[in-house]
Write an enzyme that holds these catalytic residues in place. Structure first.
Site, PDB file in Angstrom:
ATOM      1  N   CYS A 242      83.611 -30.626  49.227  1.00 10.61           N
ATOM      2  CA  CYS A 242      82.224 -31.025  49.409  1.00 10.61           C
ATOM      3  C   CYS A 242      81.330 -29.798  49.625  1.00 10.61           C
ATOM      4  O   CYS A 242      81.162 -29.012  48.709  1.00 10.61           O
ATOM      5  CB  CYS A 242      82.121 -32.031  50.553  1.00 10.61           C
ATOM      6  N   LEU A 243      80.752 -29.613  50.803  1.00 11.07           N
ATOM      7  CA  LEU A 243      79.988 -28.403  51.076  1.00 11.07           C
ATOM      8  C   LEU A 243      80.817 -27.166  50.761  1.00 11.07           C
ATOM      9  O   LEU A 243      80.293 -26.161  50.275  1.00 11.07           O
ATOM     10  CB  LEU A 243      79.553 -28.382  52.548  1.00 11.07           C
ATOM     11  N   HIS A 324      85.580 -36.362  48.504  1.00  8.37           N
ATOM     12  CA  HIS A 324      86.479 -36.286  49.666  1.00  8.37           C
ATOM     13  C   HIS A 324      87.851 -36.844  49.309  1.00  8.37           C
ATOM     14  O   HIS A 324      88.079 -38.058  49.406  1.00  8.37           O
ATOM     15  CB  HIS A 324      85.875 -37.054  50.846  1.00  8.37           C
ATOM     16  N   GLU A 326      90.551 -36.803  50.908  1.00 12.46           N
ATOM     17  CA  GLU A 326      91.276 -37.410  52.025  1.00 12.46           C
ATOM     18  C   GLU A 326      91.026 -38.910  52.121  1.00 12.46           C
ATOM     19  O   GLU A 326      91.800 -39.638  52.766  1.00 12.46           O
ATOM     20  CB  GLU A 326      90.908 -36.732  53.346  1.00 12.46           C
TER      21      GLU A 326
END
Length: 360
Positions: A242-243, A324, A326
Site C-alpha cells: 500500500c503506502l 492488502h 493479508e
C-alpha cells in the site's frame, strides 16, 4: 440520542442522529466492505479521515478485540446508516464521534462524483450547522498532514519471533497487525522499527528483507522511509504494501498522485500481467503510483481503472503490492505474496544481505 451535523466541502450541511458526541473534522471517505468493521476502524491508514460505511448495518456480529489491527480507532469519526449499540459503546469508549440515520448512499455517490472531501462534524445536544461549518473551516487536506507517520508508528522497536530462519525489518508507517502476523505465521522473525529509524538502525539488525508498511496520507510526506529505500535498494531485498509501494516507487524515481476517491473495500479486482489471472483484493488507499520510473516494472493492474497494483524489480530484488494481501478483512486470493517476499531471503530467491555494523 442527540443532534448531529456534517458540513461538507461541497457546501451542503447534512443532518444525522448523534450516537457518540464530539466535534471533529477530516477527509470524508467511504469503504464498500460489508464485514470487517472492527479491522477497518482500527486500520492506521484511516488516520485523519472520517470513515463512511456503505453497507447499511454496522455491528451485526459484535465487537471483538482479537480482530483489531492496532491498539486504537484511527478515523476521526464514523458514519453509517445504522450502528448497533455494541459499536456505539466501543466508539464512545474510544472517544470517537459517531453518527447514523442519514442517507449514506447519497454521501457515497457524492464522494464518487466529486472526490473525497473535507468535512466538519459536530455531535451533541448543542450541535448546530454553524458549529459544523467551523470545524470544516479548520480541516486540513491529507497532503498537509506532513508528520502523519509519527502519529501512527510504534513508539519503540519491537520483535515478533518466528520459528524459521528468515528475518524481516519492517518500517512501521502505520502497519496493520495482520501484516506482521502473516510473516510470523510463515516462520519469519519480524523486527518492527518506528518510522524515522535510520539506516544504521536497519543495518544493525542485518535482516534478510526490508519491508515498508502500509500507512495513511501522502507518500511524499514519508521522507525518512524513502531514504531507507534509496540506501538499501540493490543491497537488501525490499517489499512494500500500500503506502509502502508508493514510497518504494517514489524513492526509485517514480511519481505518485492523489486519487479522486481512492480504493477502499474488499472487492477490488486485480489482474496479474504475467499469468492473466484476476484476483479479488482488499484495499485502503487514496494515493497511487502514477509512473513507476525506470527501475520498477508494473506486474499487476487494477481491472477497474488500470492503476498499478504490483511492482517488481528482479535486479534489485523488490516486490510490492498496492492492495492488502493479508486480507483482514477480505478474500484470501493474495496471501501468497508473503511467501514470495520470504523467498527473496533465500539463495534460490537471489536474496542479498547487507552486513554492515552500525556506527558508534
Amino acid at each position: 440520542m442527540s443532534d448531529a451535523y456534517l458540513a461538507l466541502e461541497d457546501g451542503r450541511v447534512v443532518e444525522a442522529r448523534g450516537r457518540v458526541p464530539g466535534r471533529t473534522r477530516g477527509e470524508l471517505v467511504f469503504t464498500t466492505a460489508y464485514t470487517g468493521y472492527e479491522e477497518s476502524l482500527t486500520d492506521p491508514s484511516y488516520e485523519e479521515q472520517v470513515l463512511t460505511f456503505s453497507y447499511p448495518l454496522i455491528g451485526n456480529y459484535g465487537v471483538r478485540a482479537e480482530r483489531f489491527e492496532s491498539d486504537r480507532v484511527h478515523p476521526r469519526a464514523a458514519v453509517a446508516r445504522e450502528f448497533t449499540d455494541d459499536v456505539v459503546e466501543w466508539l464512545a469508549d474510544e472517544g470517537v464521534p459517531a453518527v447514523d440515520h442519514l442517507d449514506t448512499r447519497d454521501l457515497v455517490t457524492s464522494i464518487r462524483e466529486e472526490g473525497a472531501m473535507k468535512v466538519g462534524i459536530v455531535v451533541g445536544d448543542d450541535a448546530t450547522p454553524e458549529a459544523a461549518k467551523e470545524e470544516l473551516a479548520k480541516c486540513k487536506g491529507m497532503s498537509e498532514h506532513v508528520d502523519i507517520g509519527t502519529q501512527v508508528t510504534t513508539p519503540e522497536p519491537t520483535t515478533y519471533e518466528g520459528d524459521g530462519d528468515e528475518t524481516v525489518t519492517l518500517i512501521d508507517c502505520g502497519a496493520k497487525q495482520s501484516i506482521i502476523d502473516s510473516l510470523v505465521e510463515r516462520g519469519a522473525t519480524v523486527h518492527v522499527l518506528p518510522y524515522g529509524s535510520t539506516a544504521d538502525d536497519v543495518s544493525a539488525l542485518d535482516s534478510d528483507v526490508l519491508f515498508i508498511s502500509n500507512g495513511p496520507g501522502d507518500p511524499e510526506n514519508f521522507g525518512a522511509a524513502r531514504e531507507l529505500v534509496e540506501e538499501f535498494a540493490g543491497e537488501v531485498p525490499i517489499a512494500g504494501i500500500c503506502l509502502g509501494q508508493q514510497i518504494v516507487a517514489s524513492a526509485l524515481g517514480g511519481t505518485t498522485g492523489k486519487m479522486a476517491f481512492g480504493h477502499r473495500g474488499v472487492n477490488q479486482p486485480v489482474r496479474d500481467l504475467e499469468s492473466g489471472k484476476v484476483i479479488m483484493t482488499t484495499q485502503n488507499h487514496g494515493y497511487t503510483v502514477e509512473d513507476p520510473g525506470e527501475h520498477l516494472d508494473v506486474t499487476q493492474l487494477n481491472v477497474n481503472d488500470d492503476t498499478a497494483e504490483g511492482l517488481a524489480s528482479e535486479k534489485l530484488s523488490i516486490i510490492t503490492r498496492q492492495y492488502h494481501p493479508e486480507a483482514h478483512p477480505g478474500p484470501h486470493d493474495s496471501l501468497g505474496f508473503f511467501d514470495d517476499v520470504l523467498s527473496m531471503a533465500s539463495p534460490e530467491g537471489n536474496g542479498r544481505k547487507r552486513r554492515v555494523v552500525a556506527s558508534d
